[in-house]
Design an enzyme around this catalytic site. Sequence first.
Site, short mmCIF file in Angstrom:
data_model
loop_
_atom_site.label_atom_id
_atom_site.label_comp_id
_atom_site.label_asym_id
_atom_site.label_seq_id
_atom_site.Cartn_x
_atom_site.Cartn_y
_atom_site.Cartn_z
N HIS A 256 0.82 -1.22 0.00
CA HIS A 256 0.00 0.00 0.00
C HIS A 256 0.85 1.27 0.00
CE1 HIS A 256 0.40 -0.13 4.51
NE2 HIS A 256 0.40 1.16 4.36
N ASP B 102 -0.01 -7.60 1.23
CA ASP B 102 0.43 -6.21 1.41
C ASP B 102 1.95 -6.12 1.48
OD1 ASP B 102 0.18 -3.50 1.62
OD2 ASP B 102 -0.33 -3.47 3.74
N SER C 255 4.75 1.92 8.18
CA SER C 255 4.37 0.83 7.28
C SER C 255 5.57 0.30 6.51
CB SER C 255 3.31 1.30 6.29
OG SER C 255 2.06 1.44 6.90
#
Length: 592
Positions: A249, A289, A360
């Site tokens: 993402h 992801d 992230s």
Amino acid sequence: MKKFFPFPSLFLFSLFAFLGASCLTQEAPPEAPAFNEALLKRLDDALEREDYRLVLQDTDRVFRDIELSPEGSEAVESRAALAEERLRANLQTALEAGDYPAALIYLRELQALGEAEGEDPGELLFKMADAAEEDRRVPALLTFQSYLLGGGDPGEEDLRRYGGYAMEEGQRYLLELIVSRLREGSLEVPESFEAYLDRKPGMGDYLSGTVTIWVNRGYRIERGMGYADRVIGSGFFIDRRGYLLTNYHVIESQVSTEYKGYSRLYVRLPGDRGDRIPAEVVGWDPVFDLALLKTVMPVPFVFSFDVNQRFDVGERVYAIGSPGGLENTVTSGIVSARGRSLLEMGEAIQVDAPLNGGNSGGPLLNAEGGLLGVVFAKIPQFEGINFAIPTDWIAGRIPEFYQGGRQTALWLGLSLYDGDGRLEVIYVFPNSPAEMAGIRRGDVLTEFNGRPASRIREAQRILLELRGQRLVRGGFIREGETFYALLNLDARPDIPVKTIFRHAPMAGLFAPLFGMQVEAAGRRSYVVKRVFPGSPADEGGFSENDPFVVSRWELVEDAEAVILQMRIKKRKAGFIESVIQLAAWIKLSNVI
């Protein structure tokens, strides 16, 4: 950091607590194809285009579901034998050409047919690794690591050779495995190996191997004003040649076909005041992801994959990243829970370490510095609810990312109810491998290729470990009788429920989304026939024979959620009519 927002409704259900069950309405199981000239033509056409797996799946189902005449049996058997013969020829061709990855797939598929006794897949894994000896790439070392963990027994010379490669490439865990094997065999351990392992990496090493990732998406216009559109994340090196891992993402705009704007990707080392260094996306997987990036820059430290990391709830953990762009940030906390069903496949680690946007893609470490996982998400409405993808779910797939492009898992096309220690088939997706193989709602999945599976995560792990093998034998129970079916697997579609939402009967989707099977009782009117324990319907107090009328049924694309509004008369509420709104995330975790 990716954010998960539990959708607001009169009943608010945590996404990771949802235990879905699935099924589109299928009042009658799909019938087996009738044995006639059309079937033989289908088999012959598949043979002509060299689709031997389809031939073997179809003939397996015909023999299982149709009572054939002697002539019919002979005709079908001849096609199956020809497909097996050509599959074996493909194996031999791949071996002669040194194409060991393809040979391994063919060998395992023949073993699923019971036609490759005496062959050893482990030896092919070793050959796969050894074929890349001169390159010494991390994928080859991870393949050798899989060989060792799978019970492979290399000689002393090979152990020493790969130990040297592991030191050069910074693959500490592989070196630990090799040293353990040498000692088990009472063999001498080179001093260089022991010296390397004696020098434990410190936090400074881990910081130097973690980078800030910047995605420049130009400017966005809001109320007539222009704002810089930036995505900031983290990543960490896994290969001295400049390969690193991050979240999909974070770099989605670089590869998404739906994104049409400007997008440029850069990375920056900690403390580097110079220009950001351009990077490219090599491979990516939206389901897990994850993304593999490549850049050209000095790599001071690489992380290695310890797939046997063991950790307990309450154990201290550390996360490294660039929250808000503040590089070199280390935060600590504990493991709050493990085994969360937050992803479509696999499990997630829940931690309470303070994590924010920019974390992230960063590494999650234990107190000894072992890589536990990759940080990927948080629930912003609640403090200290953050998640990471465990290393043992992703390490075996890393070599596939080096092949480039989008990485997709294989699937059967089944939605399962994971309860009472068994996997009940709740729904068979249309045109899926499972439907083509004749699997029905109500069947119970028990195994793949002889490996037992009584939980959804066990089944998903087996599928991920197939490494491209498409032909598998599944064990099932139907009405108390055990049977086996040959399944010709296919690539898992993007968000399976989303692909069928527009054309699927509404009644069938109540099960996968809300955990209840229903029966139509008129236009937009239904009666609850079954409620699955632990589902939103169960937590909402729904019972069998509760009647309801749907007033709103909508897929909200941005939230990837389905909204259901209904007027219902619950038995538990004395059949007094009430209006209820439910919301469900469409990325279900009970689909294989």
